[in-house]
Design a protein around this motif. Structure first.
Motif: not given
Length: 640
Positions: A325-332, A462-475
């Protein structure tokens, strides 16, 4: 089944023999009864003749005596008028019609062989002549009386004696004949009882023999049927030579068939559906039901196996997704390779949308057991991929166009036989497209697995995308915190200025509230009717005078169009423009609760409050002539 060969060992043979023997005995008995009956009938006929002769003799005596009595009354009552018809004619009729007729019957029955009848005959001839001589007496009186007393009474008495002797003689003969008849009847009864007793004895022994055979067959039949009814299958079935043999043979066949059914059920429990039941033909009801049950169980087992295969695949795909779940490319990549192998497909691809969802970019591709490094981008509103992305509905094709995808291998390319394209949808939003191509035709179970995997993958994306958004929001949050510390001093200085401004605003707010309250008081208690309406004409606010004018309460008026109560107030902009140019009131018709029409003066003013358009309408009632006269009279009376 009726046996063709006659045998006393069989139930039908015993019954047939009993039937034939009983019929023979009954025929013999019937012949004896008929022979004796004919004899008894002859004697009974003689007895009947005796009774008839006795009856006619009695009637002869009675008719002679009654006729003679009427003649005596006729002779004695010579002074009674019309007594000739009453006595004489009746006496003659009785003698001619009854006495002579009865004597004739007696002669017929006796056949000229009874001595008493032969003695009565000359006396009857003499009496007949005496009756014929009566017609010579033209007058009644002593001559007629003497004739009756001297010439006829002795003859009548003599006839009575002879007739009485005949009656007594016939009674004696009747008694003797009846006794003889009863004796013969008794003898015939004894003669008939013996064959009947013999028939009963034979019937008893033959019936007992037949009953024993029936009971033997019934006991065996009950024994086996009872065992079958409680689920017991007899190990062996005994057959008999009687008619129950066929039934027991059928029970043996049924037992064999149930043994096969038991073995079939045991094999089905072991998931072995190759076992067949040969005892019951497929075209029979039970055979057809068992065959359908077998097919149904095979279908259920197949469905369960497919469901288990699908659920196992979902579990495995879910495990792959949770692991990466941490890497979108590996996941796909990992998910696609595992999914293609599991459904025995040859090629797969995952397309994800670009930043503005205008194109679909190939994120991962897999074919023939290895990852494909291919770059591909298609428009999100074109082709099969765009159709699935836009409509969020799967597309399954078995008739593949020549210009569609090809399955690539080291030796060349080949067109697939089936292609499945499903949307990656999560929370009613399409996040991409999953494509599977195979040489074989994908089944509904395999398609269901791909769709369920697509749902899990979409949720993970969707979860990975939300996690990336949360990361950007934290920054961004950390950067904002730094900026906020720099601006804190500036905010402190501005706060002091705001406090001073706030005090001034609070003071002004108190003044405004006082003005508003004063305006509201003036609006509510004004003698003139005022209303506020929106651009569509619906009532927003009304004062007490308006409710009094139309005789409605506020709840009934608010929210309704002003044209419902003042029909001519439509197109408020037109009225407001006209009234503002000349600043004047116009006359309108208003409708009250009681459907009464009032003439009112109204002025429409267009206002803008908080950038919203409202219309203020002022109204005043125009008194009628009657109201003005009443008001004038009241003023005059008050002045006086």
């Amino acid at each position: 089944m009726i046996q063709k060969r006659f045998s006393l060992s069989s139930l039908s043979g015993t019954i047939q023999f009993s039937y034939i023997l009983i019929m023979v005995m009954l025929a013999c008995t019937l012949a004896i009864v008929i022979w004796s009956g004919n004899s008894l009938f002859k004697e009974h006929e003689d007895l009947y003749q005796m009774r008839s002769m006795k009856y006619h003799a009695s009637e002869l005596r009675n008719s002679i005596n009654y006729s003679f009595l009427l003649l005596q009354l006729y002779a004695q009552n010579d002074t009674v008028p019309n007594n000739k018809v009453k006595y004489y004619d009746t006496a003659i009729d009785i003698f001619d019609d009854k006495a002579l007729a009865n004597f004739k019957s007696i002669q017929t029955l006796s056949k000229g062989e009874v001595e008493a009848v032969l003695e009565i005959k000359p006396l009857m001839n003499q009496l007949k002549k005496k009756y014929e001589h009566l017609a010579k007496f033209s007058e009644r009186g002593e001559p007629l009386k003497n004739y009756l007393r001297i010439d006829m009474i002795g003859l009548v008495n003599n006839l009575n004696k002879k007739i009485e002797l005949l009656i007594i003689d016939e009674k004696n003969k009747e008694f003797e004949a009846r006794e003889a008849l009863n004796s013969k009847i008794s003898d015939n009864n004894y003669l008939a009882i013996i064959p009947f007793l013999f028939i009963i004895i034979i019937t008893y022994f033959l019936g007992r023999r037949a009953l024993a055979k029936v009971l033997e067959g019934l006991k065996l039949t009950y024994k086996y049927i009872h065992a079958l009814s409680i689920g017991q299958i007899p190990s062996s079935v005994i057959t008999l030579s009687t008619e129950f043999g066929q039934t027991l043979s059928d029970i043996r066949k049924l037992t064999k068939g149930l043994e096969e059914v038991k073995d079939f059920a045991q094999e089905v429990g072991k998931r072995n559906f190759e076992k067949n039941i040969d005892t019951f033909p497929v075209d029979s009801e039970l055979g057809e039901a068992l065959h359908k049950m077998k097919l149904s169980l095979e279908e259920v087992a197949k469905t369960e196996s497919e469901r288990n295969w699908q659920n196992q695949g979902v579990v495995e795909m879910g495990h792959v997704i949770r692991k990466h779940t941490e890497d979108m490319q590996v996941l796909c990549d990992e998910l696609l390779s595992n999914l293609v192998k599991y459904v025995d497909a040859q090629q797969g691809a995952i397309f994800l949308p670009s930043h503005q969802d205008k194109t679909l970019i190939l994120r991962s591709a897999y074919a023939y057991g290895r990852k494909k490094f291919v770059e591909k981008e298609v428009r999100s509103d074109e082709g099969i991929l765009g159709e699935v992305f836009q409509d969020a509905e799967r597309v399954f094709m078995t008739d593949i166009p020549n210009d569609y995808t090809q399955i690539s291998a080291g030796l060349g390319e080949a067109k697939p036989n089936s292609v499945l394209v499903v949307p990656l949808e999560a929370q009613d939003k399409v996040l991409g497209v999953l494509e599977i191509a195979a040489f074989n035709i994908l089944t509904e179970v395999e398609i269901g697995l791909v769709e369920r995997t697509a749902e899990i993958l979409a949720a993970s994306i969707s979860s990975v995308a939300n996690a990336e958004k949360m990361k950007n929001l934290l920054e961004k949050s950390n950067y904002s915190a730094q900026q906020m510390s720099a601006q804190e001093e500036e905010l402190r200085q501005n706060t002091e200025e705001l406090m001073a401004t706030r005090e001034e605003l609070e003071r002004q707010l108190v003044e405004v509230k006082a003005q508003v309250e004063e305006k509201d008081h003036i609006f509510e208690n004004n003698n003139q009717a005022f209303v506020f309406v929106d651009p569509s004409g619906r009532l927003l606010r009304i004062n007490y005078s308006f409710t009094q004018l139309l005789e409605f309460n506020k709840e009934e008026l608010l929210g309704n169009p002003i044209s419902k109560f003042v029909p001519d107030l439509r197109g408020l902009n037109k009225h407001a423009k006209r009234d503002s140019e000349k600043v004047m009131y116009h006359v309108y018709k208003a409708i009250t609760r009681s459907k009464k029409e009032l003439s009112v003066l109204a002025n429409v003013t267009r206002l803008e409050v908080n950038k919203e358009i409202v219309f203020m309408i002022g109204m005043a009632n125009i008194p009628s002539e009657n109201e003005l006269r009443k008001e004038a009279k009241i003023k005059m009376s008050n002045s006086n």
